[in-house]
Motif scaffolding. Structure first.
Motif, mmCIF file in Angstrom:
data_model
loop_
_atom_site.group_PDB
_atom_site.id
_atom_site.type_symbol
_atom_site.label_atom_id
_atom_site.label_comp_id
_atom_site.label_asym_id
_atom_site.label_seq_id
_atom_site.Cartn_x
_atom_site.Cartn_y
_atom_site.Cartn_z
ATOM 1 N N VAL B 231 0.856 -1.202 0.000
ATOM 2 C CA VAL B 231 0.000 0.000 0.000
ATOM 3 C C VAL B 231 0.885 1.243 0.000
ATOM 4 C CG1 VAL B 231 -1.719 1.309 1.309
ATOM 5 C CG2 VAL B 231 -1.929 -1.169 1.136
ATOM 6 N N SER B 232 1.961 1.194 0.799
ATOM 7 C CA SER B 232 2.873 2.340 0.845
ATOM 8 C C SER B 232 3.501 2.573 -0.537
ATOM 9 C CB SER B 232 3.917 2.081 1.927
ATOM 10 O OG SER B 232 5.197 2.396 1.510
ATOM 11 N N GLN B 233 3.836 1.464 -1.199
ATOM 12 C CA GLN B 233 4.438 1.555 -2.538
ATOM 13 C C GLN B 233 3.468 2.191 -3.546
ATOM 14 O OE1 GLN B 233 5.220 -2.071 -4.950
ATOM 15 N NE2 GLN B 233 7.251 -1.928 -4.038
ATOM 16 N N THR B 234 2.214 1.718 -3.544
ATOM 17 C CA THR B 234 1.261 2.248 -4.527
ATOM 18 C C THR B 234 0.851 3.694 -4.190
ATOM 19 O OG1 THR B 234 -0.458 1.011 -3.367
ATOM 20 C CG2 THR B 234 0.274 0.118 -5.469
ATOM 21 N N THR B 235 0.854 4.029 -2.893
ATOM 22 C CA THR B 235 0.518 5.412 -2.513
ATOM 23 C C THR B 235 1.606 6.363 -3.007
ATOM 24 O OG1 THR B 235 -0.607 4.582 -0.555
ATOM 25 C CG2 THR B 235 -0.068 6.908 -0.554
ATOM 26 N N THR B 236 2.867 5.958 -2.810
ATOM 27 C CA THR B 236 3.972 6.788 -3.303
ATOM 28 C C THR B 236 3.879 6.930 -4.817
ATOM 29 O OG1 THR B 236 5.314 5.846 -1.550
ATOM 30 C CG2 THR B 236 6.492 7.023 -3.279
ATOM 31 N N ARG B 237 3.608 5.804 -5.481
ATOM 32 C CA ARG B 237 3.510 5.839 -6.943
ATOM 33 C C ARG B 237 2.354 6.746 -7.381
ATOM 34 N NH1 ARG B 237 2.653 0.266 -9.262
ATOM 35 N NH2 ARG B 237 4.718 -0.161 -8.462
ATOM 36 N N ALA B 238 1.243 6.706 -6.640
ATOM 37 C CA ALA B 238 0.086 7.543 -6.977
ATOM 38 C C ALA B 238 0.461 9.019 -6.938
ATOM 39 C CB ALA B 238 -1.065 7.256 -6.009
ATOM 40 N N VAL B 239 1.208 9.420 -5.895
ATOM 41 C CA VAL B 239 1.585 10.832 -5.758
ATOM 42 C C VAL B 239 2.568 11.232 -6.859
ATOM 43 C CG1 VAL B 239 2.717 12.515 -4.249
ATOM 44 C CG2 VAL B 239 1.138 10.854 -3.274
ATOM 45 N N VAL B 240 3.545 10.359 -7.136
ATOM 46 C CA VAL B 240 4.547 10.671 -8.175
ATOM 47 C C VAL B 240 3.876 10.766 -9.548
ATOM 48 C CG1 VAL B 240 6.585 9.787 -9.378
ATOM 49 C CG2 VAL B 240 6.463 9.651 -6.889
ATOM 50 N N LEU B 241 3.057 9.760 -9.882
ATOM 51 C CA LEU B 241 2.403 9.765 -11.195
ATOM 52 C C LEU B 241 1.449 10.948 -11.344
ATOM 53 C CD1 LEU B 241 1.621 5.965 -11.761
ATOM 54 C CD2 LEU B 241 3.378 7.336 -12.873
ATOM 55 N N SER B 242 0.750 11.285 -10.250
ATOM 56 C CA SER B 242 -0.171 12.428 -10.301
ATOM 57 C C SER B 242 0.597 13.714 -10.560
ATOM 58 C CB SER B 242 -0.935 12.565 -8.983
ATOM 59 O OG SER B 242 -1.744 11.456 -8.775
ATOM 60 N N SER B 243 1.745 13.861 -9.900
ATOM 61 C CA SER B 243 2.537 15.079 -10.086
ATOM 62 C C SER B 243 3.028 15.172 -11.526
ATOM 63 C CB SER B 243 3.737 15.093 -9.132
ATOM 64 O OG SER B 243 3.285 14.944 -7.810
ATOM 65 N N ILE B 244 3.476 14.028 -12.063
ATOM 66 C CA ILE B 244 3.928 14.026 -13.467
ATOM 67 C C ILE B 244 2.752 14.361 -14.392
ATOM 68 C CG2 ILE B 244 4.811 12.553 -15.344
ATOM 69 C CD1 ILE B 244 6.412 11.036 -13.163
ATOM 70 N N ALA B 245 1.588 13.772 -14.083
ATOM 71 C CA ALA B 245 0.395 14.024 -14.910
ATOM 72 C C ALA B 245 0.014 15.501 -14.875
ATOM 73 C CB ALA B 245 -0.767 13.165 -14.431
ATOM 74 N N ILE B 246 0.134 16.122 -13.692
ATOM 75 C CA ILE B 246 -0.211 17.550 -13.566
ATOM 76 C C ILE B 246 0.716 18.384 -14.452
ATOM 77 C CG2 ILE B 246 -0.160 19.532 -11.980
ATOM 78 C CD1 ILE B 246 -1.007 17.524 -9.749
ATOM 79 N N LEU B 247 2.014 18.145 -14.329
ATOM 80 C CA LEU B 247 2.967 18.983 -15.051
ATOM 81 C C LEU B 247 2.931 18.738 -16.561
ATOM 82 C CD1 LEU B 247 5.869 18.823 -12.463
ATOM 83 C CD2 LEU B 247 4.351 20.733 -12.901
ATOM 84 N N SER B 248 2.789 17.466 -16.959
ATOM 85 C CA SER B 248 2.779 17.204 -18.405
ATOM 86 C C SER B 248 1.485 17.700 -19.044
ATOM 87 C CB SER B 248 3.006 15.717 -18.689
ATOM 88 O OG SER B 248 2.078 14.949 -17.980
ATOM 89 N N SER B 249 0.351 17.482 -18.367
ATOM 90 C CA SER B 249 -0.910 17.955 -18.947
ATOM 91 C C SER B 249 -0.967 19.478 -18.907
ATOM 92 C CB SER B 249 -2.117 17.353 -18.225
ATOM 93 O OG SER B 249 -2.129 17.765 -16.888
ATOM 94 N N ASP B 250 -0.275 20.095 -17.930
ATOM 95 C CA ASP B 250 -0.224 21.558 -17.874
ATOM 96 C C ASP B 250 0.462 22.107 -19.120
ATOM 97 O OD1 ASP B 250 -0.479 24.137 -16.665
ATOM 98 O OD2 ASP B 250 1.664 24.055 -16.221
ATOM 99 N N TYR B 251 1.542 21.445 -19.528
ATOM 100 C CA TYR B 251 2.256 21.894 -20.731
ATOM 101 C C TYR B 251 1.339 21.792 -21.956
ATOM 102 C CZ TYR B 251 5.472 22.073 -24.622
ATOM 103 O OH TYR B 251 6.075 22.401 -25.810
ATOM 104 N N LEU B 252 0.672 20.647 -22.069
ATOM 105 C CA LEU B 252 -0.219 20.442 -23.218
ATOM 106 C C LEU B 252 -1.357 21.464 -23.225
ATOM 107 C CD1 LEU B 252 -0.582 16.556 -23.362
ATOM 108 C CD2 LEU B 252 0.462 18.039 -25.079
ATOM 109 N N LEU B 253 -1.969 21.643 -22.052
ATOM 110 C CA LEU B 253 -3.100 22.575 -21.957
ATOM 111 C C LEU B 253 -2.663 24.005 -22.237
ATOM 112 C CD1 LEU B 253 -4.980 21.155 -18.834
ATOM 113 C CD2 LEU B 253 -5.898 21.378 -21.132
ATOM 114 N N THR B 254 -1.509 24.386 -21.690
ATOM 115 C CA THR B 254 -1.019 25.748 -21.920
ATOM 116 C C THR B 254 -0.811 25.974 -23.408
ATOM 117 O OG1 THR B 254 0.069 25.656 -19.780
ATOM 118 C CG2 THR B 254 0.752 27.425 -21.237
#
Lengths: 242, 260
Positions: B231-254
């Motif tokens: 659970v700790s592993q998937t929670t960490t992965r969730a936060v990392v992937l979400s952060s990457i998703a935010i920044l990459s989609s921000d570039y596309l949206l901008t």
């Protein structure tokens, strides 16, 4: 023997190359208690999960009273009870009815409170699962299963991790409530021979097949050769020779 | 080597497909259950109300720092009067939606992933299925809609507090004219700028909630270790992937929104 309530034919399940269930045939009589025994990791829980719909079998049919393949009135009791920690006992019991049926709050409360009384959980109704004993948790899980008035309850190793005294109290609870509520039981257990005291039939699962099916007394009196290897160490541990 | 890259590529595309189906099923299942309003209200409290303090604190300090940095850049061009415009546009179009989303992921997204992961390990999700209750509708769907409501609102809070933070530094501490600060904002910021920020917030809310819930829901297959460490592993992965998703989609949206 009573009428067949649940009929499994050719039920098979594999995980990758490993065959867990290999064309299993099994008849569960109405209002009976059937226990599936076998070594750990042999696929007993997989069998229950296939019957409940949690796993999809690769082949075979599951028929209920000669009707459809699915089991609408089936309840499942998990090894660790699977109660919701953030809901209190009352809310846990009410959950299936509250989510699925259109019932008024008053009727829901009446039905839950009736079960709370029948299962002697009056003092625990407002407590959370973390605040009650292991035996109480089992009764709460049973109450949650009973609220939908199931025709069959599947018990997945209900005595795992319990000391011998508690094991017998759980078995007594299952026997008493089965008599009181009149449901069919299909149980998976490795508590041999303790479970023989409450079960009507025993099914021995080995190498993906049901190797023995019949009353526990017959099994104890004249066990088949291949089952003796599984049975004897357990019987000699529990009943040491005089 | 090539085979390994190929397998990784197939696995990535396959996971992306699973994620899309998971998100679409969750979005479609909200109104196919009972007590929807109650569950939605509780989720809005968990995602929205509980994230207000952290959003306001981060928003204020971001505005303070931005005011300071931009002031020193603008003085080099003798353009300090543009401070309000620079702070407001930076926050409304870019920093507000991104920082707010990252803060919510840190607080509510990680909690969501861990909670669902623990429920998976405790067989509670299986229990829901045996009770004929749709686990996606019961556990994920209310949180997803709550995120779609809360992300833009929290972004608006961040924007307001951030602009006020810029005012504190620029006007109260560094002596920029108060009238110039507010009038420049009024002149420069359009409704489109504000709406673009909200579109970003909506996208981030959808992406991060689906990613966090997905990681928790499939913790038994996604984690390399079972139990609490899984659970700790998937929670960490969730936060990392979400952060990457935010920044990459921000570039596309901008890129998309600036072209309009």
């Amino acid at each position: 023997m009573s009428d067949t309530f649940l009929q499994l034919r050719g039920l098979s399940k594999r995980f990758g190359p490993q065959v867990i269930l290999n064309a299993i045939d099994l008849d569960i009589p109405l209002n009976s208690h059937t226990t599936v025994i076998g070594r750990s990791g042999i696929g007993k829980s997989v069998l229950l999960k296939c019957i409940s719909g949690l796993l999809k079998p690769d082949a075979g049919t599951i028929r209920l009273s000669n009707s459809t393949k699915s089991i609408p009135q089936c309840a499942y009791m998990f090894q660790q009870n699977a109660l919701f920690d953030s809901l209190n006992v009352f809310e846990n019991i009410a959950l299936p009815l509250r989510e699925k049926e259109k019932v008024s709050a008053q009727r829901l409360s009446e039905q839950v409170n009736r079960l709370i009384d029948q299962l002697d959980l009056q003092n625990a109704a407002t407590k959370y699962p973390a605040e009650i004993s292991g035996g109480m948790k089992k009764r709460v899980a049973l109450a949650r299963a009973l609220i939908t008035k199931p025709e069959i309850i599947l018990f997945d190793e209900p005595t795992t991790g319990l000391d011998p005294e508690r094991k017998f109290s759980v078995f007594d609870m299952i026997r008493n409530y089965r008599q009181q509520f009149g449901f069919t039981v299909l149980m998976v257990s490795h508590d041999v021979p303790e479970v023989f005291g409450i079960t009507d039939q025993v099914a021995w699962l080995d190498a993906g097949k049901i190797r023995y099916w019949g009353p526990p007394n017959d099994l104890l009196e004249s066990p088949p050769m291949e089952l003796a290897g599984f049975l004897n160490p357990r019987l000699s541990t529990d009943k040491p020779a005089a | 080597m090539i085979g390994r890259i190929g397998r990784k590529g197939i696995s990535f595309v396959s996971e992306l497909g699973e994620l899309t189906i998971f998100g679409a099923s969750s979005l479609g299942s909200l109104f196919r259950q009972r007590h929807t309003f109650e569950k939605l209200t509780r989720s809005i409290y968990e995602i929205g109300v509980r994230c207000i303090p952290i959003t306001l604190i981060v928003g204020l300090f971001t505005g303070l720092v931005l005011g300071l940095q931009l002031y020193y850049v603008l003085t080099k061009f003798s353009s300090e009067s543009l401070l309000g415009q620079a702070v407001a546009l930076s926050i409304i179009m870019e920093i507000g939606p991104v920082f707010t989303a990252i803060m919510i992921v840190g607080q509510a997204g990680s909690a969501l992933s861990a909670e669902i992961g623990i429920q998976r390990n405790a067989e509670q999700i299986d229990a829901l299925q045996t009770m004929n209750i749709n686990p996606l509708a019961f556990l994920v769907s209310p949180r997803l809609y709550a995120a779609l409501i809360c992300f833009p609102i929290l972004t608006a809070f961040f924007d307001i507090v951030g602009i006020y933070g810029g005012h504190l530094t620029g006007v109260s501490m560094l002596g920029v004219d108060q009238g110039a600060y507010w009038s420049r904002i009024y002149e420069a910021v359009s409704v489109k700028n504000v709406m673009d920020g909200f579109y970003k917030a909506l996208t981030f809310g959808l992406l991060t909630t689906v990613i966090c819930a997905f990681q928790g829901y499939y913790t038994h297959v996604k984690a390399s270790i079972p139990g609490a460490r899984g659970v700790s592993q998937t929670t960490t992965r969730a936060v990392v992937l979400s952060s990457i998703a935010i920044l990459s989609s921000d570039y596309l949206l901008t890129s998309l929104l600036l072209e309009k």
